[in-house]
Design a protein around this motif. Sequence first.
Motif, PDB file in Angstrom:
ATOM      1  N   MET A   1      32.591 -29.381  -5.159  1.00  0.00           N
ATOM      2  CA  MET A   1      31.395 -28.778  -4.562  1.00  0.00           C
ATOM      3  C   MET A   1      30.404 -29.872  -4.158  1.00  0.00           C
ATOM      4  O   MET A   1      29.661 -29.701  -3.198  1.00  0.00           O
ATOM      5  CB  MET A   1      30.741 -27.781  -5.532  1.00  0.00           C
ATOM      6  CG  MET A   1      31.537 -26.495  -5.725  1.00  0.00           C
ATOM      7  SD  MET A   1      32.062 -25.645  -4.204  1.00  0.00           S
ATOM      8  CE  MET A   1      30.511 -25.268  -3.426  1.00  0.00           C
ATOM      9  N   GLU A   2      30.432 -31.003  -4.843  1.00  0.00           N
ATOM     10  CA  GLU A   2      29.551 -32.120  -4.468  1.00  0.00           C
ATOM     11  C   GLU A   2      29.897 -32.619  -3.071  1.00  0.00           C
ATOM     12  O   GLU A   2      29.013 -32.938  -2.281  1.00  0.00           O
ATOM     13  CB  GLU A   2      29.655 -33.254  -5.500  1.00  0.00           C
ATOM     14  CG  GLU A   2      29.042 -32.938  -6.848  1.00  0.00           C
ATOM     15  CD  GLU A   2      29.904 -32.007  -7.721  1.00  0.00           C
ATOM     16  OE1 GLU A   2      31.149 -31.980  -7.562  1.00  0.00           O
ATOM     17  OE2 GLU A   2      29.310 -31.282  -8.543  1.00  0.00           O
TER      18      GLU A   2
ATOM     19  N   GLU B   1      28.510 -30.397  -0.400  1.00  0.00           N
ATOM     20  CA  GLU B   1      27.069 -30.520  -0.153  1.00  0.00           C
ATOM     21  C   GLU B   1      26.774 -31.357   1.095  1.00  0.00           C
ATOM     22  O   GLU B   1      25.803 -31.089   1.803  1.00  0.00           O
ATOM     23  CB  GLU B   1      26.367 -31.125  -1.366  1.00  0.00           C
ATOM     24  CG  GLU B   1      26.268 -30.169  -2.529  1.00  0.00           C
ATOM     25  CD  GLU B   1      25.668 -30.798  -3.776  1.00  0.00           C
ATOM     26  OE1 GLU B   1      25.118 -31.917  -3.704  1.00  0.00           O
ATOM     27  OE2 GLU B   1      25.773 -30.147  -4.840  1.00  0.00           O
TER      28      GLU B   1
ATOM     29  N   GLU C   1      27.184 -29.017   3.921  1.00  0.00           N
ATOM     30  CA  GLU C   1      26.079 -28.055   3.879  1.00  0.00           C
ATOM     31  C   GLU C   1      24.818 -28.642   4.507  1.00  0.00           C
ATOM     32  O   GLU C   1      24.163 -27.982   5.322  1.00  0.00           O
ATOM     33  CB  GLU C   1      25.771 -27.648   2.429  1.00  0.00           C
ATOM     34  CG  GLU C   1      26.798 -26.755   1.810  1.00  0.00           C
ATOM     35  CD  GLU C   1      26.470 -26.386   0.376  1.00  0.00           C
ATOM     36  OE1 GLU C   1      26.700 -25.217   0.028  1.00  0.00           O
ATOM     37  OE2 GLU C   1      25.994 -27.249  -0.393  1.00  0.00           O
TER      38      GLU C   1
ATOM     39  N   HIS D   1      25.613 -22.787   3.793  1.00  0.00           N
ATOM     40  CA  HIS D   1      25.961 -22.707   2.378  1.00  0.00           C
ATOM     41  C   HIS D   1      27.474 -22.566   2.277  1.00  0.00           C
ATOM     42  O   HIS D   1      28.067 -21.750   2.980  1.00  0.00           O
ATOM     43  CB  HIS D   1      25.295 -21.505   1.715  1.00  0.00           C
ATOM     44  CG  HIS D   1      23.811 -21.578   1.725  1.00  0.00           C
ATOM     45  ND1 HIS D   1      23.093 -22.288   0.792  1.00  0.00           N
ATOM     46  CD2 HIS D   1      22.895 -21.058   2.568  1.00  0.00           C
ATOM     47  CE1 HIS D   1      21.808 -22.195   1.050  1.00  0.00           C
ATOM     48  NE2 HIS D   1      21.666 -21.452   2.130  1.00  0.00           N
TER      49      HIS D   1
ATOM     50  N   LYS E   1      31.424 -21.183  -3.727  1.00  0.00           N
ATOM     51  CA  LYS E   1      32.634 -21.351  -4.532  1.00  0.00           C
ATOM     52  C   LYS E   1      33.486 -20.128  -4.261  1.00  0.00           C
ATOM     53  O   LYS E   1      32.986 -19.009  -4.182  1.00  0.00           O
ATOM     54  CB  LYS E   1      32.310 -21.360  -6.021  1.00  0.00           C
ATOM     55  CG  LYS E   1      31.715 -22.613  -6.552  1.00  0.00           C
ATOM     56  CD  LYS E   1      31.476 -22.481  -8.053  1.00  0.00           C
ATOM     57  CE  LYS E   1      30.640 -23.621  -8.558  1.00  0.00           C
ATOM     58  NZ  LYS E   1      30.223 -23.449  -9.951  1.00  0.00           N
TER      59      LYS E   1
ATOM     60  N   GLY F   1      27.632 -22.330  -4.675  1.00  0.00           N
ATOM     61  CA  GLY F   1      28.301 -23.525  -5.171  1.00  0.00           C
ATOM     62  C   GLY F   1      27.595 -24.188  -6.331  1.00  0.00           C
ATOM     63  O   GLY F   1      28.235 -24.829  -7.167  1.00  0.00           O
ATOM     64  N   SER F   2      26.299 -24.026  -6.403  1.00  0.00           N
ATOM     65  CA  SER F   2      25.527 -24.694  -7.456  1.00  0.00           C
ATOM     66  C   SER F   2      25.441 -23.884  -8.744  1.00  0.00           C
ATOM     67  O   SER F   2      24.958 -24.380  -9.756  1.00  0.00           O
ATOM     68  CB  SER F   2      24.107 -24.970  -6.944  1.00  0.00           C
ATOM     69  OG  SER F   2      23.485 -23.748  -6.587  1.00  0.00           O
ATOM     70  N   LYS F   3      25.907 -22.665  -8.720  1.00  0.00           N
ATOM     71  CA  LYS F   3      25.784 -21.794  -9.889  1.00  0.00           C
ATOM     72  C   LYS F   3      26.984 -21.964 -10.817  1.00  0.00           C
ATOM     73  O   LYS F   3      28.120 -21.887 -10.368  1.00  0.00           O
ATOM     74  CB  LYS F   3      25.684 -20.338  -9.423  1.00  0.00           C
ATOM     75  CG  LYS F   3      25.241 -19.374 -10.503  1.00  0.00           C
ATOM     76  CD  LYS F   3      25.138 -17.957  -9.973  1.00  0.00           C
ATOM     77  CE  LYS F   3      23.815 -17.685  -9.329  1.00  0.00           C
ATOM     78  NZ  LYS F   3      23.611 -16.244  -9.058  1.00  0.00           N
TER      79      LYS F   3
END
Length: 183
Positions: A46-47, A50, A53, A59, A62, A81-83
């Motif tokens: 996910m990094e 970013e 993004e 956005h 995931k 993705g950040s959750k």
Amino acid sequence: MDSIDTEKVSESDTITLQMKENEIKNYLTSLNIPYQVISHNPLFTMEKCEMIEKEYNIHIPKNLFLANRQQTKFYLLLMPGSKPFKTKEISSQINSARLSFGNEDALYQLLGVRKGSCTPLGLFFDKEKKVQLLLDEDILKYDTIGIHPLINTKTLIIKTNDLLNAFLKNINHSYIIVKLIGE
């Protein structure tokens, strides 16, 4: 997004995925759904997502392929993705016993994708409706999202509303909204 195991992807697999990707893009076009596809190096985390993004102001959720313990009920979860992901949050909301990640064979058989390339576009190939789409409510806040068009070296940018209310509606796939706190 998990990394794709390149040792398991044969040349014929790659050709099949490209054919399926074209089928998806043709279907979106037939529905007059605008989209943009960008190519990039494989997105293993996910990094890494970013960067895409920020560059495209989108956005990238995931996409988690989940199953019950018996691997008889399958779910595709889209969440920010950040959750952080906590299985117990989902299980109680969908009245399912313990969930875990679905196996790779089921992922390929049901959605036509390999590990690391999970996408709601794969629901196009779930003709028997064996996979239930779960959406974290925060996804509904995003005007535009980026999702893999079946392979993780590309991102397909699409309006969230078009994905949910045109694409899914036309393939007769429903979704359940869930609320994830991630704590």
